[in-house]
Design a protein around this motif. Sequence first.
Motif, short mmCIF file in Angstrom:
data_model
loop_
_atom_site.label_atom_id
_atom_site.label_comp_id
_atom_site.label_asym_id
_atom_site.label_seq_id
_atom_site.Cartn_x
_atom_site.Cartn_y
_atom_site.Cartn_z
N LEU A 133 14.71 17.69 25.91
CA LEU A 133 15.99 18.31 25.55
C LEU A 133 16.31 19.45 26.51
O LEU A 133 15.47 20.31 26.78
CB LEU A 133 15.93 18.84 24.11
CG LEU A 133 17.26 19.40 23.60
CD1 LEU A 133 17.58 18.80 22.23
CD2 LEU A 133 17.23 20.90 23.52
N PHE A 134 17.52 19.43 27.03
CA PHE A 134 17.96 20.47 27.96
C PHE A 134 19.16 21.18 27.37
O PHE A 134 20.10 20.55 26.89
CB PHE A 134 18.35 19.84 29.29
CG PHE A 134 18.80 20.84 30.33
CD1 PHE A 134 17.90 21.36 31.25
CD2 PHE A 134 20.12 21.28 30.38
CE1 PHE A 134 18.30 22.29 32.20
CE2 PHE A 134 20.53 22.21 31.33
CZ PHE A 134 19.62 22.72 32.25
N LEU A 135 19.11 22.51 27.42
CA LEU A 135 20.24 23.29 26.94
C LEU A 135 20.87 24.03 28.12
O LEU A 135 20.21 24.85 28.77
CB LEU A 135 19.77 24.31 25.88
CG LEU A 135 20.79 25.36 25.44
CD1 LEU A 135 22.01 24.73 24.77
CD2 LEU A 135 20.14 26.37 24.48
N ALA A 136 22.14 23.71 28.41
CA ALA A 136 22.89 24.50 29.39
C ALA A 136 23.46 25.69 28.62
O ALA A 136 24.21 25.51 27.66
CB ALA A 136 23.99 23.67 30.02
N PHE A 137 23.06 26.90 29.03
CA PHE A 137 23.38 28.10 28.26
C PHE A 137 24.84 28.53 28.41
O PHE A 137 25.43 28.39 29.48
CB PHE A 137 22.48 29.27 28.69
CG PHE A 137 21.10 29.23 28.12
CD1 PHE A 137 20.28 28.12 28.30
CD2 PHE A 137 20.59 30.31 27.41
CE1 PHE A 137 19.00 28.09 27.78
CE2 PHE A 137 19.31 30.29 26.88
CZ PHE A 137 18.51 29.17 27.06
N PHE B 242 12.95 33.17 26.84
CA PHE B 242 13.43 31.96 26.15
C PHE B 242 14.13 31.02 27.13
O PHE B 242 13.89 29.81 27.13
CB PHE B 242 14.39 32.33 25.00
CG PHE B 242 15.05 31.15 24.35
CD1 PHE B 242 14.31 30.25 23.60
CD2 PHE B 242 16.42 30.93 24.49
CE1 PHE B 242 14.91 29.14 23.00
CE2 PHE B 242 17.03 29.83 23.90
CZ PHE B 242 16.28 28.93 23.16
N TYR B 243 14.94 31.60 27.99
CA TYR B 243 15.67 30.80 28.99
C TYR B 243 14.70 30.03 29.87
O TYR B 243 14.83 28.82 30.08
CB TYR B 243 16.53 31.75 29.82
CG TYR B 243 17.36 31.09 30.90
CD1 TYR B 243 18.40 30.24 30.58
CD2 TYR B 243 17.11 31.35 32.25
CE1 TYR B 243 19.18 29.65 31.58
CE2 TYR B 243 17.88 30.77 33.25
CZ TYR B 243 18.92 29.93 32.91
OH TYR B 243 19.68 29.35 33.89
N GLN C 79 12.92 27.32 27.99
CA GLN C 79 13.77 26.16 27.75
C GLN C 79 13.71 25.21 28.94
O GLN C 79 13.93 24.02 28.80
CB GLN C 79 15.22 26.61 27.50
CG GLN C 79 16.03 25.66 26.61
CD GLN C 79 16.16 24.25 27.16
OE1 GLN C 79 16.61 24.06 28.28
NE2 GLN C 79 15.76 23.26 26.35
N ARG C 80 13.36 25.73 30.10
CA ARG C 80 13.26 24.85 31.28
C ARG C 80 11.86 24.24 31.41
O ARG C 80 11.58 23.53 32.36
CB ARG C 80 13.61 25.62 32.55
CG ARG C 80 15.01 26.20 32.54
CD ARG C 80 16.08 25.14 32.30
NE ARG C 80 17.42 25.67 32.42
CZ ARG C 80 18.30 25.73 31.41
NH1 ARG C 80 17.97 25.29 30.21
NH2 ARG C 80 19.50 26.21 31.60
N ALA D 17 16.91 24.08 20.66
CA ALA D 17 16.04 24.45 21.79
C ALA D 17 14.81 25.25 21.37
O ALA D 17 13.97 25.58 22.20
CB ALA D 17 16.84 25.22 22.83
#
Lengths: 253, 468
Positions: free
Chosen positions: A82-86, B419-420, B423-424, A50
Amino acid sequence: MDSLIIDNLNVKIDGKPILKNFCLNIPKGEVHALMGPNGTGKSTLAKVLAGHEEYEILGGSVLLDGIEILGKEPDEISHAGLFLAFQYPLEIPGVSIANFIRAAIESRLCEGESLDAPAYYSRLYEKMDLLQMDRKFTSRSLNEGFSGGEKKRAEILQMAMIEPAYCILDETDSGLDIDALKIVSNGVNIMRSNDRGSLIITHYQRLLDYIVPDVVHVMWDGQIVRSGDKSLALELEKKGYDWVKEELAVTCA
Amino acid sequence: MSATEAIDLDFEKGNFHYDTEYDFDAGTGLSEATIDYISGVKGEESWVRDFRMKALQTFLDKPMPLHWATRDLSNIHFDKIRYYLSKGQTPSRNWDEVPDDVKQTFERLGIPEQERKFLAGVEAQFDSEAAYSRMKDDLSKEGVIFVGSTEGLREHPEIFRKWFGKVIPTADNKFSALNSAVFSGGSFIYVPPGVKVKQPLQAYFRINAENFGQFERTLIIADEGAEVTYMEGCTAPKFETSTLHSAVVELVALRGAKIQYITVQNWSNNVFNLVTKRARAEEEAEVKWIDCNIGSRLTMKYPGVILKGRKARGEVLSIALAGDGQHQDTGAKMIHAADETTSNIIAKSISVGTGRSSYRGIVNVPRNLKGCKNNTECDALLINTNSRTDTYPAITVRGDGNSVQHEASVSKVSAEQIFYMRQRGLSEAQAMSLSVNGFVNDLVRQFPMEYSVELKRLIEMEMEDSVG
């Protein structure tokens, strides 16, 4: 081309190597599970993919449908698909789920384009119905005071709205009771598609009772030490991570 | 990136100036001659000139408040400032009659458009004097007065003089004394008893010239049971040298009147913005200050309400955004002077990069009063580790039967939160603006719609600028 290809990725943090010649290929249409004990580098992999800046990348490449994403900014990587589910989603006080997802969608618009608000809300409600979520949910501040299950649901809703080409789910099952686990798995299953590849990072086998992976990988000490079908997960469950440590690590070396 | 370009364009909106020819120029520096000049071109009565002269002496006698305020104040060079610049003392009632460069300035800032859309009246000040001033005809018929201070003094001395300098005495502080000596422009508003002005009256203060000091003087009187909302906007171009803006704003809410005063300022980062704002609220009157401070090099501003009559109510809702290199020193003052008076202060500050925010508050409830209430909330948000925030609350409550509540919080936008959001798909600046908007959200909901949209846009611009 239609694949997320991680090739010979080497990553350090604080001078310590975490990923060592890591290789993985996730073609579109497949769901892969990545399993392994704590501290083997699973979450590092997720964050490096990410674009988290904390890690030192020594070498390797990550091609998303043929485009190099390694070393790019997090928002560029997101826009690339790209998607990151945290594992631990962050709280964004005062920003409602609806407004947050809206901002994420708006960041993908071209110059001069503006968001069609009614269409956006009808799509949002459609996805929420599909994921069996209460509509009141979207007016709450993102992740603020959410239970573990609510946080994961919010991640799945974002994923469903953004419709990424590749989803990385980092320990999505941690801290979930069985009902929440079902809802989250249902969401992932709904999103299974020939146009999408997914990587499910998990410590336990139980999530895989609900999401049946096409391929299972076992990770140890910064690399994949064995790959197989879903029966590998069951074998791992039965024999435990000591088996990985004692047998797989040895064969790998 | 498309979004960045659009925002840059918006940011440039305030950052331009015209090489204007001024017909009236008091020159550089401050002396009795400067005051003679200003008073002369305005054709003022002798009491006004005497008032100014006395104020000049007070200003010279008072030391800079360096024992409590920032040392940056000593970087103001009063002898290098131009104190009066104008093209004339009578504002136009029609945009077509406004000189081209001035008209273009306000058109670029969108003022005539806003006037058409949602305002009951507009005054547009360019450097020292109002260039345009107009109010809807039906309001004039009801006896509402909305003019610049120069015109107010000339045309309505009987009301002006009664209240002028009564809420904020000349000697209140060094900068109120300076303003009292050289004031020019600002608004004079009188709303007769029982008249409720539905749409807002708007003033726009524009600094165009370099090395200039703007010293507008605003006086608003809402007579018994009257209601009015006043909004002010401020901008200036970016110059290499510093610019001084030092206003004095006095509000008088007579019995049962309501005044809402909204400021959204977006000064460029060379402006010293040192403003004194205070209201007097009589029995059952309500005064609400909504104060949004964005930009400037240093802002020092503590709007206050003197709660003079029983059941009077005062409120300050304040947002201060200190971007890189800026210092927002803001707060509120609530002086309870009658029984059952209530006050509410909600202050939110945001510090970004090397930006610094300070909150200073005074709440005073003397021993002899009963049934007074104050609620104070100060919240600070820090973005990036080198930001600084300080809170200096001074709450003095004596006697029984009065209640105060004080809450303060400091929170941070962490790198992980950014960062979160990135990321979106959000850029760093978008992520920061979203956090800031989230932080001020519950407060902004209480603002009129047009202003909350404007504020959101200004926050985005400031964040783009901070990320660079």
